[in-house]
Design an enzyme around this catalytic site. Structure first.
Site, PDB file in Angstrom:
ATOM      1  N   LYS A 111       0.823  -1.218   0.000  1.00  0.00           N
ATOM      2  CA  LYS A 111       0.000   0.000   0.000  1.00  0.00           C
ATOM      3  C   LYS A 111       0.858   1.268   0.000  1.00  0.00           C
ATOM      4  CE  LYS A 111      -4.420  -1.752   1.263  1.00  0.00           C
ATOM      5  NZ  LYS A 111      -5.713  -1.593   1.848  1.00  0.00           N
ATOM      6  N   LYS A 194      -5.559  -8.075  -7.224  1.00  0.00           N
ATOM      7  CA  LYS A 194      -6.895  -8.375  -6.695  1.00  0.00           C
ATOM      8  C   LYS A 194      -7.895  -7.266  -7.018  1.00  0.00           C
ATOM      9  CE  LYS A 194      -6.853  -6.662  -1.979  1.00  0.00           C
ATOM     10  NZ  LYS A 194      -7.477  -6.787  -0.710  1.00  0.00           N
ATOM     11  N   LYS A 197     -11.268  -1.851  -4.042  1.00  0.00           N
ATOM     12  CA  LYS A 197     -12.084  -0.636  -4.005  1.00  0.00           C
ATOM     13  C   LYS A 197     -11.308   0.555  -4.542  1.00  0.00           C
ATOM     14  CE  LYS A 197     -13.864  -1.751   0.530  1.00  0.00           C
ATOM     15  NZ  LYS A 197     -12.591  -1.724   1.283  1.00  0.00           N
TER      16      LYS A 197
END
Ligand code: AQP
Length: 332
Positions: A111, A194, A197
């Site tokens: 991230k 993956k 969102k």
């Protein structure tokens, strides 16, 4: 009967991956376990949402849980921020967690990416708060996707560190439950990452609130190749987008990947996609309709959230008092 805890961040664009990887499994689990399904808004702050959007997304996640079949009368549905004990325990855990443990966390590396120096402390300390989320309720089981395994191992390590530091077996080590039915759903545009969102492309995912036409359009546009479907999944390992669509079909139809490959062997993707669209709509359309109805009535959602928060707060309060006593805080 154990106690389970799990949660989703209210960061918008709740998608089919969140449903098949998490929420759908929770619906079945709530029958056999006391269940806490949290909306982890403290974690969502790491992404700096606009306050009004955050409120909207919290209610959206609550509506999605209920629309998908989580029973708000039986299970606890609540925003993390409504139970201050999560943060109180997170601080106590922060003081017991060596930096070396956090430096190994893959999700932080993914991230934060190249912007590591700019990444916020909340993102770095995320797994410590996650450990507190679970352990403040003394949850025995944590249903998770494969991607969360490392964080649950850390939660177990932190629970062990607490028990050792204070010389007692206060925390039982929580067990991760990685279900076979908990599929890892990949992006519709790139089968190696993956479904997420935060992906900038809306065409990478099927959102809970996408209507029938949009879902059909996104699946028709989903990346595939011109080769026919093989009867064996192993023969398609170099075709991640194709495998992903077959995997979504298998999960929705409660079949194995092998069974789906055999069923569609020799077919091209155009006819397969038609069947896949039918499968997705059969499951997601009723959920979307219920969700839209629920979202029209904010008061009812807030009432459910309040009820869940009250129950969660009372359980957490009992535990945080015991923990404060163990660490040596005065009870004033
Ligand atoms: N693609 C996925 N396939 C299967 N399961 C998934 N989950 C998320 N994406 C997939 C599962 O959903 C639960 C909650 O996830 P989260 O929203 O709290 O955090 P996340 O894993 O970081 O989800 P996203 O969609 O990737 O969000 P952003 O983009 O905001 O970071 C977890 O149980 C997770 O396994």
């Amino acid at each position: 009967m154990g106690r389970i805890f799990s949660g989703i961040q209210p960061t918008g664009n709740l998608h089919l991956g969140n449903y098949l990887g998490a929420i759908r499994n929770w619906v079945n689990m709530q029958r056999a376990h006391e269940s806490l399904f949290c909306i982890v808004d403290l974690h969502a702050l790491t992404t700096h949402p606009e306050p009004q959007k955050l409120q909207e997304h919290i209610r959206e996640v609550a509506a999605a849980y209920i629309a998908a079949g989580i029973d708000p009368e039986k299970s606890y549905i609540f925003p993390q921020s409504s139970v201050p004990a999560h943060c109180e325990l997170a601080w106590i855990f922060s003081c017991l967690t060596p930096l070396g443990w956090l430096n190994r966390m893959i999700q932080f590396k993914e991230k934060a990416g190249k912007q590591r120096e700019q990444a916020n402390l909340g993102l770095y300390a995320y797994p410590v708060l996650q450990a507190a989320d679970i352990l403040i309720y003394k949850a025995t089981h944590v249903p998770i996707g494969e991607d969360q395994k490392q964080h649950i191992e850390l939660a177990r390590d932190i629970a062990g560190a607490f028990n050792r530091q204070y010389g007692q077996d206060y925390f039982e080590l929580p067990e991760p439950i990685i279900l076979k039915t908990s599929a890892r759903i990949m992006s519709l545009r790139d089968g190696t990452v993956k479904m997420s969102k935060s992906d900038s492309s809306d065409y990478s995912r099927i959102n809970f609130l996408d209507d029938t036409d949009l879902i059909a359009h996104k699946i028709r546009k989903a990346k595939t190749d011109s080769d026919p479907i093989s009867g064996k999944p192993e023969a398609m390992e170099h075709r991640p987008e194709a495998l992903n669509l077959l995997g979504i079909y298998a999960t929705l139809a409660n079949l194995t990947l092998e069974e789906v490959c055999q069923q569609f062997e020799g077919s091209t993707f155009a006819p397969f996609k038609k069947k896949l669209i039918e499968q997705i709509l059969a499951e997601m359309d009723p959920i979307r309709k219920r969700m839209i109805d629920l979202l029209k009535d904010q008061t009812t959602i807030d009432t459910f959230l309040k009820k869940g928060s009250d129950k969660a707060r009372s359980l957490a309060f009992h535990h945080i008092k015991e923990i404060q006593d163990i660490v040596g805080f005065l009870s004033l």
